[in-house]
Motif scaffolding. Structure first.
Motif, short mmCIF file in Angstrom:
data_model
loop_
_atom_site.label_atom_id
_atom_site.label_comp_id
_atom_site.label_asym_id
_atom_site.label_seq_id
_atom_site.Cartn_x
_atom_site.Cartn_y
_atom_site.Cartn_z
N GLU A 56 0.10 9.63 -3.00
CA GLU A 56 1.21 9.44 -2.06
C GLU A 56 2.03 8.20 -2.37
OE1 GLU A 56 2.13 11.55 0.58
OE2 GLU A 56 0.79 12.84 -0.60
N LEU A 57 1.55 7.36 -3.28
CA LEU A 57 2.32 6.18 -3.66
C LEU A 57 3.66 6.61 -4.26
CD1 LEU A 57 -0.39 3.90 -5.33
CD2 LEU A 57 0.67 3.58 -3.10
N TYR A 58 4.69 5.86 -3.94
CA TYR A 58 6.03 6.14 -4.44
C TYR A 58 6.25 5.29 -5.69
CZ TYR A 58 11.00 7.36 -4.18
OH TYR A 58 12.26 7.84 -4.44
N VAL A 59 6.46 5.94 -6.83
CA VAL A 59 6.58 5.25 -8.10
C VAL A 59 7.98 4.68 -8.28
CG1 VAL A 59 6.49 5.50 -10.62
CG2 VAL A 59 4.82 6.69 -9.16
N SER A 65 -6.19 8.30 -16.24
CA SER A 65 -7.39 7.84 -15.54
C SER A 65 -7.07 6.81 -14.47
CB SER A 65 -8.41 7.27 -16.53
OG SER A 65 -8.84 8.26 -17.44
N ARG A 66 -6.51 5.65 -14.88
CA ARG A 66 -6.27 4.57 -13.92
C ARG A 66 -5.35 5.01 -12.78
NH1 ARG A 66 -6.59 1.58 -18.80
NH2 ARG A 66 -8.10 -0.14 -18.69
N TYR A 67 -4.24 5.66 -13.12
CA TYR A 67 -3.30 6.10 -12.09
C TYR A 67 -3.87 7.23 -11.24
CZ TYR A 67 0.78 3.32 -13.62
OH TYR A 67 1.66 2.30 -13.89
N LYS A 68 -4.84 7.97 -11.79
CA LYS A 68 -5.47 9.04 -11.01
C LYS A 68 -6.34 8.48 -9.89
CE LYS A 68 -4.56 13.11 -13.13
NZ LYS A 68 -4.13 14.36 -12.47
N GLU A 69 -6.73 7.22 -10.03
CA GLU A 69 -7.62 6.60 -9.04
C GLU A 69 -6.88 6.04 -7.83
OE1 GLU A 69 -9.79 3.71 -11.24
OE2 GLU A 69 -10.86 5.20 -12.48
N VAL A 70 -5.56 5.97 -7.90
CA VAL A 70 -4.78 5.49 -6.76
C VAL A 70 -4.22 6.69 -6.01
CG1 VAL A 70 -4.25 3.33 -7.94
CG2 VAL A 70 -2.63 5.24 -8.07
N SER A 71 -3.69 6.45 -4.83
CA SER A 71 -3.20 7.53 -3.99
C SER A 71 -2.00 8.24 -4.62
CB SER A 71 -2.79 7.00 -2.62
OG SER A 71 -2.14 7.99 -1.86
N ASP A 93 0.81 -1.23 0.00
CA ASP A 93 0.00 0.00 0.00
C ASP A 93 0.84 1.27 0.00
OD1 ASP A 93 -2.47 -1.38 0.04
OD2 ASP A 93 -2.29 -1.67 2.21
N GLN A 94 2.11 1.17 -0.39
CA GLN A 94 3.00 2.34 -0.35
C GLN A 94 3.73 2.61 -1.65
OE1 GLN A 94 5.44 2.67 3.43
NE2 GLN A 94 4.86 0.50 3.54
N TYR A 95 3.95 1.57 -2.45
CA TYR A 95 4.81 1.68 -3.62
C TYR A 95 4.07 1.24 -4.88
CZ TYR A 95 8.19 2.32 0.01
OH TYR A 95 8.84 2.80 1.11
N LEU A 96 4.23 2.03 -5.95
CA LEU A 96 3.64 1.71 -7.24
C LEU A 96 4.75 1.32 -8.19
CD1 LEU A 96 1.25 1.63 -9.25
CD2 LEU A 96 1.67 4.07 -9.68
N GLU A 106 10.06 8.28 -7.48
CA GLU A 106 9.52 9.57 -7.06
C GLU A 106 8.05 9.39 -6.71
OE1 GLU A 106 9.30 12.41 -5.55
OE2 GLU A 106 10.95 13.20 -6.78
N LYS A 107 7.53 10.25 -5.87
CA LYS A 107 6.13 10.19 -5.46
C LYS A 107 5.23 10.48 -6.67
CE LYS A 107 5.34 11.57 -1.31
NZ LYS A 107 5.07 12.39 -0.09
N LEU A 108 4.12 9.75 -6.76
CA LEU A 108 3.21 9.89 -7.90
C LEU A 108 2.70 11.33 -8.02
CD1 LEU A 108 1.67 8.57 -10.24
CD2 LEU A 108 -0.11 7.92 -8.61
N GLY A 109 2.35 11.92 -6.92
CA GLY A 109 1.85 13.29 -6.96
C GLY A 109 2.87 14.25 -7.53
N THR A 110 4.13 14.05 -7.22
CA THR A 110 5.20 14.90 -7.75
C THR A 110 5.34 14.70 -9.25
OG1 THR A 110 6.39 14.78 -5.64
CG2 THR A 110 7.66 15.46 -7.58
N LEU A 111 5.20 13.47 -9.71
CA LEU A 111 5.29 13.21 -11.15
C LEU A 111 4.14 13.89 -11.89
CD1 LEU A 111 6.47 9.49 -11.37
CD2 LEU A 111 7.81 11.60 -11.35
N TYR A 112 2.95 13.93 -11.30
CA TYR A 112 1.84 14.62 -11.95
C TYR A 112 2.09 16.12 -12.03
CZ TYR A 112 -1.39 10.78 -12.75
OH TYR A 112 -1.98 9.65 -13.24
N GLU A 113 2.96 16.64 -11.19
CA GLU A 113 3.30 18.05 -11.25
C GLU A 113 4.42 18.32 -12.25
OE1 GLU A 113 4.46 19.27 -7.37
OE2 GLU A 113 2.52 18.82 -6.44
#
Length: 376
Positions: free
Chosen positions: A288-291, A280-286, A244-247, A310-317
């Motif tokens: 905070e997951l670390y990619v 879409s699919r990756y937007k549905e997960v947290s 539940d922490q890493y993607l 890197e954190k998923l949220g950071t990659l979306y930025e």
């Protein structure tokens, strides 16, 4: 005094520690320009071996006298010959790369990424010479690998050192740029080999189908590996959410880029799947997951400890590939910016399907060259 040797593990440490090194690469210019040992503090001179047979006079004014010189060739023979000439000319601290670029391509550097539930551990195996990233989850006396490469002894020995046995070997997709070690690991250890069934329609061996939302438990603890169907790089591409922490994103999402959809010749068909996964699919997960991807493009993506992620949220930025709102613009960006195909990619795919069984030397030849799994 004779030329000394430097092994690939020593070179890897210099890369990760950002140490200085002068490299004299005596391969052909095209080979050097296509693929070389990357280091932030490295300096280079590329002069083909055949231009130095009669002596090193053509490059004397380009070589340092106050720095280690590493001579590099394809297999280690030519570099030793040139290194001996440098020593005879009075140069000190001259090294020949043991095994050459073929050995560099195969080196794996294990780096601990995290502590997991109930004493579990997650390791990333960084293949600096090829840009491949493999993973091992250790839980008690069991281990699982994800996207293991063909140097399977490294994984078996590492698990053994940690007091564990590999019980699961998973691939995020059918690879086209390198030969998977998953099936061989299963044969050597008795592990279950998992592969997305949509990528396995032509495989010639038994495997365990890896379907969306499957959960694989590693060891007796509560470390779960959740499968998330995420097509786009291939039609079967599947990501994993670990503890539940890493993607683990396979070749769908990288730190500075996104995956290419064309390695099976289906770019126009799969670019829509790629967009749906990323937008879409990756937007549905947290967020905070670390990619943790299956590849990296350049050493700029290495963190201070040498790991890649890197954190998923950071990659979306920050990742441009995740910020193209117009779908037609996204399609153009993906399909019009495809890099050259990986060397021997079709032969590698057929090897990973079990259709052909090249010998060890041929497998090494097939994998020579840089990582080419991302949109440039």
């Amino acid at each position: 005094m004779s030329v000394q040797t430097m092994n690939v593990k020593e070179v890897a440490k210099k890369v990760l520690n950002k140490e200085q090194l002068f490299i004299l690469d005596v391969r052909n210019e095209d080979d050097f320009n296509d693929w070389k040992i990357e280091g932030e503090q490295f300096s280079y001179v590329n002069t083909p071996y055949f231009d130095l047979i009669d002596g090193i006079d053509p490059i004397k004014d380009q070589l340092p006298t106050d720095q280690d010189i590493l001579v590099v060739c394809a297999k280690g023979g030519s570099s030793e010959f040139v290194g001996e000439m440098l020593v005879e000319e009075g140069y000190e601290n001259v090294y020949s790369l043991e095994g050459g670029m073929k050995a560099w391509s195969e080196h794996l550097e294990p780096i601990k990424v995290a502590d997991l539930t109930d004493g579990g551990e997650l390791y990333q195996f960084v293949r600096l010479g090829k840009g491949c990233l493999s993973y091992m989850i250790i839980s008690g006396d069991e281990a699982a690998t994800i996207d293991a490469v063909r140097m399977t002894d490294v994984f078996v020995d590492f698990a053994k050192e940690k007091g564990a046995k590999i019980t699961h070997a998973l691939d995020t997709h059918l690879h086209a740029d390198h030969i998977s070690g998953g099936r061989r690991l299963a044969e050597k250890t008795g592990a279950t080999y998992w592969l997305p069934p949509k990528d396995a329609t032509e495989v010639q061996f038994e495997y365990k189908p890896l379907n969306d939302q499957d959960v694989i438990q590693v060891g007796s603890s509560n470390i779960d590996v959740h499968a998330l169907y995420s097509p786009g790089h291939t039609i079967g591409s599947t990501s994993f959410i670990v503890d539940d922490q890493y993607l683990l994103s396979g070749d769908i999402l990288f730190v500075n880029s996104i995956g290419r959809p064309d390695l099976a010749g289906k770019a126009e068909d799969w670019v829509g799947d790629l967009r749906e996964t990323l937008y879409s699919r990756y937007k549905e997960v947290s967020s905070e997951l670390y990619v943790l991807p299956a590849h990296f493009m350049t050493n700029d993506e290495l963190n201070e400890d040498g790991s890649v992620g890197e954190k998923l949220g950071t990659l979306y930025e920050k990742n441009h590939g995740l910020n193209v709102e117009d779908e037609s613009e996204f399609r153009s960006m993906v399909t019009e910016n495809l890099p050259p195909q990986p060397n021997s990619h079709q032969e590698i795919r057929e090897t990973n399907m079990g259709k052909i069984s090249p010998d060890h030397d041929r497998q090494r030849e097939m994998e020579i060259g840089p990582n080419r799994c991302a949109i440039q």
